[in-house]
Design an enzyme around this catalytic site. Structure first.
Site, mmCIF file in Angstrom:
data_model
loop_
_atom_site.group_PDB
_atom_site.id
_atom_site.type_symbol
_atom_site.label_atom_id
_atom_site.label_comp_id
_atom_site.label_asym_id
_atom_site.label_seq_id
_atom_site.Cartn_x
_atom_site.Cartn_y
_atom_site.Cartn_z
ATOM 1 N N GLY A 140 0.817 -1.220 0.034
ATOM 2 C CA GLY A 140 -0.438 -0.287 0.221
ATOM 3 C C GLY A 140 0.886 1.257 -0.189
ATOM 4 O O GLY A 140 1.977 1.594 -0.473
ATOM 5 N N ARG A 218 1.129 -3.657 13.189
ATOM 6 C CA ARG A 218 0.803 -4.162 14.577
ATOM 7 C C ARG A 218 1.357 -4.991 14.810
ATOM 8 O O ARG A 218 1.651 -6.276 13.762
ATOM 9 C CB ARG A 218 -0.876 -4.126 14.051
ATOM 10 C CG ARG A 218 -1.783 -2.464 14.010
ATOM 11 C CD ARG A 218 -2.076 -2.189 14.545
ATOM 12 N NE ARG A 218 -2.919 -0.294 14.663
ATOM 13 C CZ ARG A 218 -2.225 0.876 13.922
ATOM 14 N NH1 ARG A 218 -0.547 0.780 13.726
ATOM 15 N NH2 ARG A 218 -2.878 1.467 13.861
ATOM 16 N N GLU A 246 0.655 -3.188 23.295
ATOM 17 C CA GLU A 246 1.730 -1.667 24.112
ATOM 18 C C GLU A 246 0.347 -1.965 24.920
ATOM 19 O O GLU A 246 -0.124 -0.985 25.207
ATOM 20 C CB GLU A 246 1.540 -0.953 22.342
ATOM 21 C CG GLU A 246 2.201 -1.889 21.214
ATOM 22 C CD GLU A 246 2.114 -0.914 20.099
ATOM 23 O OE1 GLU A 246 1.914 -0.144 20.161
ATOM 24 O OE2 GLU A 246 2.467 -1.030 19.075
ATOM 25 N N HIS A 264 6.849 2.479 19.321
ATOM 26 C CA HIS A 264 5.928 2.458 17.998
ATOM 27 C C HIS A 264 5.664 4.615 17.350
ATOM 28 O O HIS A 264 5.480 5.061 17.646
ATOM 29 C CB HIS A 264 4.158 2.182 18.780
ATOM 30 C CG HIS A 264 3.450 2.722 17.908
ATOM 31 N ND1 HIS A 264 2.235 1.435 17.765
ATOM 32 C CD2 HIS A 264 3.372 3.542 16.674
ATOM 33 C CE1 HIS A 264 1.184 1.671 16.928
ATOM 34 N NE2 HIS A 264 1.888 2.804 15.895
HETATM 35 C C1 8YV Z 1 -0.603 6.391 15.163
HETATM 36 C C2 8YV Z 1 -0.634 4.293 13.323
HETATM 37 O O1 8YV Z 1 -1.527 6.835 15.295
HETATM 38 O O2 8YV Z 1 -1.351 5.768 11.991
HETATM 39 C C3 8YV Z 1 -1.269 4.585 12.830
HETATM 40 O O3 8YV Z 1 -1.904 3.833 11.720
HETATM 41 O O4 8YV Z 1 -0.228 3.407 13.988
HETATM 42 C C4 8YV Z 1 0.477 5.775 14.357
HETATM 43 O O5 8YV Z 1 0.799 6.820 12.951
HETATM 44 C C5 8YV Z 1 0.270 7.101 16.183
HETATM 45 O O6 8YV Z 1 1.247 7.074 16.828
HETATM 46 C C6 8YV Z 1 -0.581 7.311 17.670
HETATM 47 O O7 8YV Z 1 -0.728 6.482 18.733
#
Ligand code: 8YV
Length: 300
Positions: A140, A218, A246, A264
């Site tokens: 993607g 993830r 997490e 993360h």
């Molecule tokens: C988190 C993310 O949202 O965009 C995503 O899917 O995992 C990250 O960008 C960001 O770290 C805030 O928690």
């Protein structure tokens, strides 16, 4: 429109929300009939406590903790922030690939421990990146940004995903073939019912001895206990930015030299996080005006 934000999101765009309450994720545990809009970072939304909810704006591209089917049934709009974080996440992916392949963190620890006492001409040897094979799981936006960077490192690039695409960037392989052929495998798939646990013990066993697994998507896509066992055995290396529970990181990983761990950080540059806020806020403002939000997941 009354907005509840689960934190103060970074950047000036956040100030453009007029009727906003800055709270914390725990504010989602109390009944809030007055709230019409949520600004969240993939936090689960208890719909029974939010009877007036009209839109959820997710700060992030991944929205796997939102029950999108139920939100849809209730006619609630959902938006996310794709695109603006692809470069930052691809950069961190390469930071992890390089760190793992070139033993950067191990080297740093050795220097700090005073273990560097002379030339390492014949020791502390790492693995060359140039010319290696990179396997991308999910081509993607982020996977493509990784593939573009890979060209600069003269990597041979393979990809796998459910829907085969014509791409100049990478050659298609079935997952099993990609795992067996790659020196580094990097995951860029969304977490869905289909991808949860997709990289299981059988998949990990297909990776070559000394291969590296990098995950900035993830944690739940990988069978974490199976990965920990492979890493403890020393058969694989890994660069992990995401984990199954997490902020919990499996204890066994903390002392391993063949693993680089980050908290993360994929989208975690000032510029990217501010762009995410911009997009998440614009989605809310457009919805409030009655215009279509730029990046909808689901519109009523
Ligand atoms: C988190 C993310 O949202 O965009 C995503 O899917 O995992 C990250 O960008 C960001 O770290 C805030 O928690």
């Amino acid at each position: 429109m009354k907005v509840l934000a689960t934190r103060r999101y970074p950047g000036p765009a956040f100030e453009e929300l007029k009727d906003v309450e800055v709270g914390s994720p725990s504010d989602l545990h109390a009944p809030r009939p007055d709230v019409e809009a949520l600004l969240v970072a993939n936090e689960p939304v208890p719909l029974e406590l939010l009877p007036g909810l009209r839109i959820v704006s997710n700060f992030g591209v991944g929205y796997d903790r939102l029950d999108v089917a139920e939100l849809g049934r209730r006619g609630i709009a959902v938006t996310n922030t794709p695109g603006v974080l692809s470069a930052a996440t691809a950069d961190l992916t390469f930071a992890l690939i390089l760190a793992v392949r070139r033993r950067v963190v191990e080297g740093d620890r050795a220097v700090r421990a005073g273990a560097w006492t002379g030339s390492w001409a014949d020791g502390f040897l790492a693995e060359e990146l140039t010319g290696a094979t990179l396997g991308i799981v999910g081509l993607g936006r982020i996977g493509q940004a990784v593939a573009r960077r890979a060209a600069g490192f003269e990597l041979r690039v393979l990809y796998t995903q459910r829907t085969r695409v014509d791409s100049e960037l990478a050659e298609h392989r079935e997952l099993d073939e990609l795992l067996a052929e790659s020196d580094v495998v990097t995951i860029h798939a969304p977490l869905t019912a289909e991808t949860r646990g997709m990289i299981d013990a059988r998949c990990l066993a297909r990776l070559r001895v000394g291969a590296s697994l990098v995950n900035t998507s993830r944690g739940e896509i990988v069978d974490e206990p199976a990965l920990v066992a492979e890493l403890v055995s020393g058969r694989l290396r890994a660069g992990l930015d995401v984990f199954a529970h997490e902020p919990h990181v499996p204890e066994e990983l903390l002392s391993l030299p063949n693993v680089v761990l980050t908290p993360h950080l994929g989208s975690g540059t000032r510029q990217t996080r501010e762009a995410m806020t911009r997009l998440a806020v614009d989605n809310l403002l457009a919805f409030e005006r009655g215009d279509p939000p730029a990046t909808p997941v689901l519109l009523p």
